[in-house]
Design an enzyme around this catalytic site. Structure first.
Site, PDB file in Angstrom:
ATOM      1  N   SER A 190       5.650  -3.362  -1.352  1.00  0.00           N
ATOM      2  CA  SER A 190       6.542  -4.308  -2.015  1.00  0.00           C
ATOM      3  C   SER A 190       7.860  -3.696  -2.476  1.00  0.00           C
ATOM      4  O   SER A 190       8.864  -4.390  -2.539  1.00  0.00           O
ATOM      5  CB  SER A 190       5.829  -4.954  -3.206  1.00  0.00           C
ATOM      6  OG  SER A 190       5.226  -3.976  -4.025  1.00  0.00           O
ATOM      7  N   HIS A 218       3.138  -9.411   1.011  1.00  0.00           N
ATOM      8  CA  HIS A 218       4.535  -9.389   1.460  1.00  0.00           C
ATOM      9  C   HIS A 218       4.640  -9.453   2.983  1.00  0.00           C
ATOM     10  O   HIS A 218       5.613  -8.963   3.553  1.00  0.00           O
ATOM     11  CB  HIS A 218       5.248  -8.132   0.949  1.00  0.00           C
ATOM     12  CG  HIS A 218       5.691  -8.226  -0.473  1.00  0.00           C
ATOM     13  ND1 HIS A 218       6.749  -8.999  -0.888  1.00  0.00           N
ATOM     14  CD2 HIS A 218       5.198  -7.667  -1.599  1.00  0.00           C
ATOM     15  CE1 HIS A 218       6.907  -8.893  -2.198  1.00  0.00           C
ATOM     16  NE2 HIS A 218       5.960  -8.095  -2.650  1.00  0.00           N
ATOM     17  N   LYS A 249       4.177 -16.343  -2.399  1.00  0.00           N
ATOM     18  CA  LYS A 249       5.395 -15.784  -1.806  1.00  0.00           C
ATOM     19  C   LYS A 249       5.841 -16.668  -0.634  1.00  0.00           C
ATOM     20  O   LYS A 249       6.325 -17.766  -0.860  1.00  0.00           O
ATOM     21  CB  LYS A 249       5.162 -14.325  -1.438  1.00  0.00           C
ATOM     22  CG  LYS A 249       4.988 -13.477  -2.704  1.00  0.00           C
ATOM     23  CD  LYS A 249       4.916 -11.980  -2.453  1.00  0.00           C
ATOM     24  CE  LYS A 249       5.017 -11.220  -3.761  1.00  0.00           C
ATOM     25  NZ  LYS A 249       3.756 -10.613  -4.205  1.00  0.00           N
TER      26      LYS A 249
HETATM   27  C1  LIG Z   1       2.984 -10.284  -5.341  1.00  0.00           C
HETATM   28  C2  LIG Z   1       1.836  -9.428  -5.045  1.00  0.00           C
HETATM   29  C3  LIG Z   1       0.590  -9.644  -5.627  1.00  0.00           C
HETATM   30  C4  LIG Z   1       0.384 -10.684  -6.686  1.00  0.00           C
HETATM   31  O1  LIG Z   1       0.306 -11.948  -6.136  1.00  0.00           O
HETATM   32  P1  LIG Z   1       0.066 -13.172  -7.125  1.00  0.00           P
HETATM   33  O2  LIG Z   1      -0.550 -14.206  -6.261  1.00  0.00           O
HETATM   34  O3  LIG Z   1       1.402 -13.555  -7.650  1.00  0.00           O
HETATM   35  O4  LIG Z   1      -0.850 -12.702  -8.202  1.00  0.00           O
HETATM   36  C5  LIG Z   1      -0.461  -8.858  -5.236  1.00  0.00           C
HETATM   37  N1  LIG Z   1      -0.313  -7.872  -4.325  1.00  0.00           N
HETATM   38  C6  LIG Z   1       0.880  -7.619  -3.761  1.00  0.00           C
HETATM   39  C7  LIG Z   1       0.997  -6.535  -2.750  1.00  0.00           C
HETATM   40  C8  LIG Z   1       1.992  -8.386  -4.111  1.00  0.00           C
HETATM   41  O5  LIG Z   1       3.171  -8.107  -3.570  1.00  0.00           O
END
Ligand SMILES: *Cc1c(COP(=O)(O)O)cnc(C)c1O
Length: 415
Positions: A190, A218, A249
């Site tokens: 990320s 991601h 996302k």
């Molecule tokens: C954004 C993210 C999360 C968290 O996701 P949520 O659904 O917002 O809790 C978990 N792991 C990674 C690698 C992320 O980038």
């Protein structure tokens, strides 16, 4: 009173220390739906400004897409607002099961279990599946939610240097006495935007009889030729034992996550994973919209193709202007500045010029690794990116960072 003057002074001092180290995070208030151009109030109390958004995880531009919003409305009408229950008591509707089936189809897995978020999926999966007899071997740059999830498991823990396959192999060999070895990695990392070497990881896992866990938050929806994720991009669809990912996302951006993979592993999570058992169901309105998102991206690669094109274009503009950019192929494009205060000043300068980005610094990234993380969206047009690069060049000139490499930046501004 327990929260006495001593306690209050302690926390005030801590907050002051965060401020004086240049590490204080402030919220910017958005006054309209999430999109590539938004009205933002910052600092609080200032008039709102129209800015180009380069920091959302809105990779496919679906956060406020009319079809997604319409599907959410329809879902609200058909299945109501809240479930007032966890999944296993009375919180499972037909749409939840339908979404789990569709996600399995999209990800190329055997089964899928929804969680309130991917953070919750990561909090549940390791504890539910692994015990003292097992070892989790994680890349050193995995997401914070994976680190937390691993802590909750009784399994032994180890790490390998970021994307270092020789080091991973050493670790796998070292732990041959364990019942199960599990390689744990992000699909796309990320903060750096680089892709895990999943083809090599899968080959090593086969050689040393290990399972592979990938958090593809991601990547789901856009990496790989049809957007299934980093396992498609690296040619290992069907060979990842456990995938966790988010609906928060690219897939509409509301909330919700899942564990997907081998049927028995997913079923064990249904029996044992604590965030699944003890936290509320994903609301039907989100489930309904997510179904529409999978229909939209399952039928066409146009959005992920445009995202890829935007990423290539933006990387080209930054490199040409003389910024220190982390290499990679994902729509996460970090502009490295190394110094936390410089990153914040840079972000402030960009905001004043109508570009919304955020400086990332400790503890979100390691000390001395501060940066501006830019993120592309399929909803950006070239015109947005042309306006953005003008602002980047103008701030870069003002702060004197153009054309400087890592060593020169650190020499000039400090780590
Ligand atoms: C954004 C993210 C999360 C968290 O996701 P949520 O659904 O917002 O809790 C978990 N792991 C990674 C690698 C992320 O980038």
């Amino acid at each position: 009173m327990a929260y006495d003057q001593k306690a209050q002074e302690h926390y005030r001092r801590e907050l002051d220390a965060i401020r004086s180290a240049g590490l204080f995070k402030e919220e910017r208030i958005i006054h309209d739906p999430q999109a590539v151009e938004i009205d933002v109030e910052f600092p609080a109390g200032e008039p709102v400004r129209r800015v180009i958004n380069l920091c959302a995880n809105n990779y496919l531009g679906l956060s406020s897409h009319p079809k997604v919003v319409a599907a959410a409305h329809a879902g609200l009408d058909r299945r109501g607002y809240g479930m007032s229950s966890v999944r296993f008591i009375c919180g499972t509707q037909d749409v939840h099961r339908e979404l789990e089936r569709k996600l399995s189809g999209f990800l190329g897995t055997e089964d899928t279990l929804l969680f309130p978020s991917c953070m919750d999926a990561n909090a549940g999966v390791f504890e539910a599946l692994f015990s003292e007899a097992d070892v989790l071997i994680a890349d050193r740059l995995v997401h914070a939610s994976i680190v937390d999830g691993m802590r909750l498991s009784k399994a032994a823990q180890d790490t390998f240097k970021h994307s270092d396959m020789e080091h991973l192999e050493e670790k796998l060999a070292e732990h041959l006495d364990k019942r199960f070895r599990v390689v744990v990695t992000d699909g796309v990392f990320s903060m750096d935007g680089d892709l895990a070497r999943l083809d090599e990881i899968v080959a090593l896992a086969e050689k040393y009889d290990a399972m592979v866990f990938v958090d593809d938050s991601h990547a789901t929806g856009f990496m790989g030729a049809t957007g299934r994720g980093s396992h498609e991009q690296t040619g290992v669809v069907g060979r990842i034992d456990l995938i966790t990912t988010t609906l928060g996302k690219a897939l509409g951006g509301a909330s919700g996550g899942c564990v997907s993979g081998r049927a028995e592993l997913v079923e064990m999570c249904r029996q044992r994973a604590r965030p699944y058992l003890f936290s509320n169901s994903v609301p039907p309105v989100i489930v309904s919209a997510a179904l529409a998102v999978l229909d939209l991206i399952g039928g066409s690669t146009a959005r992920r193709d445009k995202l890829e094109e935007n990423t290539r274009y933006w990387r080209g503009l930054l490199a040409e202007a003389g910024f220190d950019v982390k290499p990679g192929a994902s729509p996460i494009v970090p502009v490295m500045l190394y110094n936390a205060r410089l990153a914040q000043d840079f972000a402030r300068g960009l905001f004043a010029r109508g570009i919304y980005v955020v400086g990332f610094f400790f503890p979100v990234v390691a000390k001395g690794q501060a940066r501006i993380r830019t993120q592309l969206s399929a909803a950006h047009d070239k015109a947005h990116l042309d306006r953005a690069i003008e602002a980047f060049v103008s701030v870069g000139r003002e702060l004197g960072v153009l054309g400087l490499d890592r060593r020169q930046l650190i020499e000039r501004f400090g780590p």
